[in-house]
Motif scaffolding. Structure first.
Motif, PDB file in Angstrom:
ATOM      1  N   GLN A 141       0.883  -1.167   0.000  1.00 35.89           N
ATOM      2  CA  GLN A 141       0.000   0.000   0.000  1.00 35.89           C
ATOM      3  C   GLN A 141       0.920   1.216   0.000  1.00 35.89           C
ATOM      4  O   GLN A 141       1.748   1.375   0.898  1.00 35.89           O
ATOM      5  N   ASN A 151       1.839   5.501  -1.407  1.00 37.73           N
ATOM      6  CA  ASN A 151       1.452   6.781  -2.018  1.00 37.73           C
ATOM      7  C   ASN A 151       2.505   7.217  -3.034  1.00 37.73           C
ATOM      8  O   ASN A 151       2.509   8.358  -3.480  1.00 37.73           O
ATOM      9  N   ARG A 191      -3.226   9.782  -3.348  1.00 34.72           N
ATOM     10  CA  ARG A 191      -4.404   9.241  -2.667  1.00 34.72           C
ATOM     11  C   ARG A 191      -4.264   7.741  -2.418  1.00 34.72           C
ATOM     12  O   ARG A 191      -5.224   7.075  -2.074  1.00 34.72           O
ATOM     13  N   TRP A 192      -3.090   7.216  -2.607  1.00 36.45           N
ATOM     14  CA  TRP A 192      -2.715   5.826  -2.326  1.00 36.45           C
ATOM     15  C   TRP A 192      -3.234   4.844  -3.379  1.00 36.45           C
ATOM     16  O   TRP A 192      -4.221   5.088  -4.061  1.00 36.45           O
ATOM     17  N   GLU A 242      -4.869   4.324  -7.967  1.00 35.02           N
ATOM     18  CA  GLU A 242      -5.301   5.520  -7.261  1.00 35.02           C
ATOM     19  C   GLU A 242      -6.639   5.978  -7.828  1.00 35.02           C
ATOM     20  O   GLU A 242      -6.867   5.938  -9.031  1.00 35.02           O
ATOM     21  N   VAL A 247      -9.649   8.240  -1.148  1.00 36.49           N
ATOM     22  CA  VAL A 247      -8.350   7.869  -0.603  1.00 36.49           C
ATOM     23  C   VAL A 247      -8.408   6.408  -0.190  1.00 36.49           C
ATOM     24  O   VAL A 247      -9.338   5.987   0.508  1.00 36.49           O
ATOM     25  N   GLU A 281      -7.646   3.964   2.164  1.00 37.38           N
ATOM     26  CA  GLU A 281      -7.199   3.940   3.552  1.00 37.38           C
ATOM     27  C   GLU A 281      -6.868   2.544   4.028  1.00 37.38           C
ATOM     28  O   GLU A 281      -6.053   2.370   4.923  1.00 37.38           O
ATOM     29  N   ASP A 282      -7.513   1.522   3.471  1.00 36.45           N
ATOM     30  CA  ASP A 282      -7.314   0.167   3.944  1.00 36.45           C
ATOM     31  C   ASP A 282      -7.693  -0.806   2.841  1.00 36.45           C
ATOM     32  O   ASP A 282      -8.329  -0.433   1.860  1.00 36.45           O
ATOM     33  N   TYR A 283      -7.318  -2.050   3.026  1.00 36.03           N
ATOM     34  CA  TYR A 283      -7.683  -3.107   2.090  1.00 36.03           C
ATOM     35  C   TYR A 283      -7.668  -4.431   2.847  1.00 36.03           C
ATOM     36  O   TYR A 283      -7.134  -4.529   3.953  1.00 36.03           O
ATOM     37  N   SER A 327     -11.171  -3.346  -1.232  1.00 36.76           N
ATOM     38  CA  SER A 327     -11.132  -2.075  -0.515  1.00 36.76           C
ATOM     39  C   SER A 327     -12.567  -1.648  -0.254  1.00 36.76           C
ATOM     40  O   SER A 327     -13.451  -1.980  -1.040  1.00 36.76           O
ATOM     41  N   ARG A 332     -14.350   0.709  -0.907  1.00 41.26           N
ATOM     42  CA  ARG A 332     -15.024   1.630  -1.828  1.00 41.26           C
ATOM     43  C   ARG A 332     -15.513   0.843  -3.035  1.00 41.26           C
ATOM     44  O   ARG A 332     -14.940  -0.175  -3.402  1.00 41.26           O
TER      45      ARG A 332
END
Length: 100
Positions: free
Chosen positions: A38, A40, A45-46, A67, A72, A74-76, A91, A93
């Motif tokens: 993970q 940036n 925005r990673w 990206e 952003v 933040e986790d996965y 992820s 999203r």
């Protein structure tokens, strides 16, 4: 027995830098014959990449979750086990499921 694969991997692994001289953060998660990254780097925005732990240099990274300009990363979660033909990254999203 749960710690055995980690110990075996640690015995075979050699220390190698993931990146040097770069203004970026990278978090590594070693899972079997893969390292999930993970980062940036080149992605404010990673994003999530994967590499072979034996060859973790940047040029060997393969992007799994790119990206997203509107969110952003933040986790996965890496989903694996007997129900999966191969590991899968997820992820929280929409639209970010990616087979590795």
């Amino acid at each position: 027995m749960a710690g055995r694969p980690v110990r075996e991997h640690a015995r075979r692994a050699r220390a190698a830098p993931l990146q040097q001289g770069v203004d970026a953060l990278t978090y590594a998660e070693f899972r079997g014959d893969r390292v999930y990254l993970q980062t940036n780097r080149d992605a404010p925005r990673w994003r999530l990449c994967v590499a072979d732990p034996a060859e973790p240099a940047y040029e060997n990274w393969r992007e799994l979750i790119p990206e997203d300009p509107g969110a952003v990363l933040e986790d996965y979660v890496v989903l694996d086990g007997p129900r999966w033909r191969r590991p899968c990254c997820w992820s929280p999203r929409p639209g970010t499921r990616s087979a590795s």
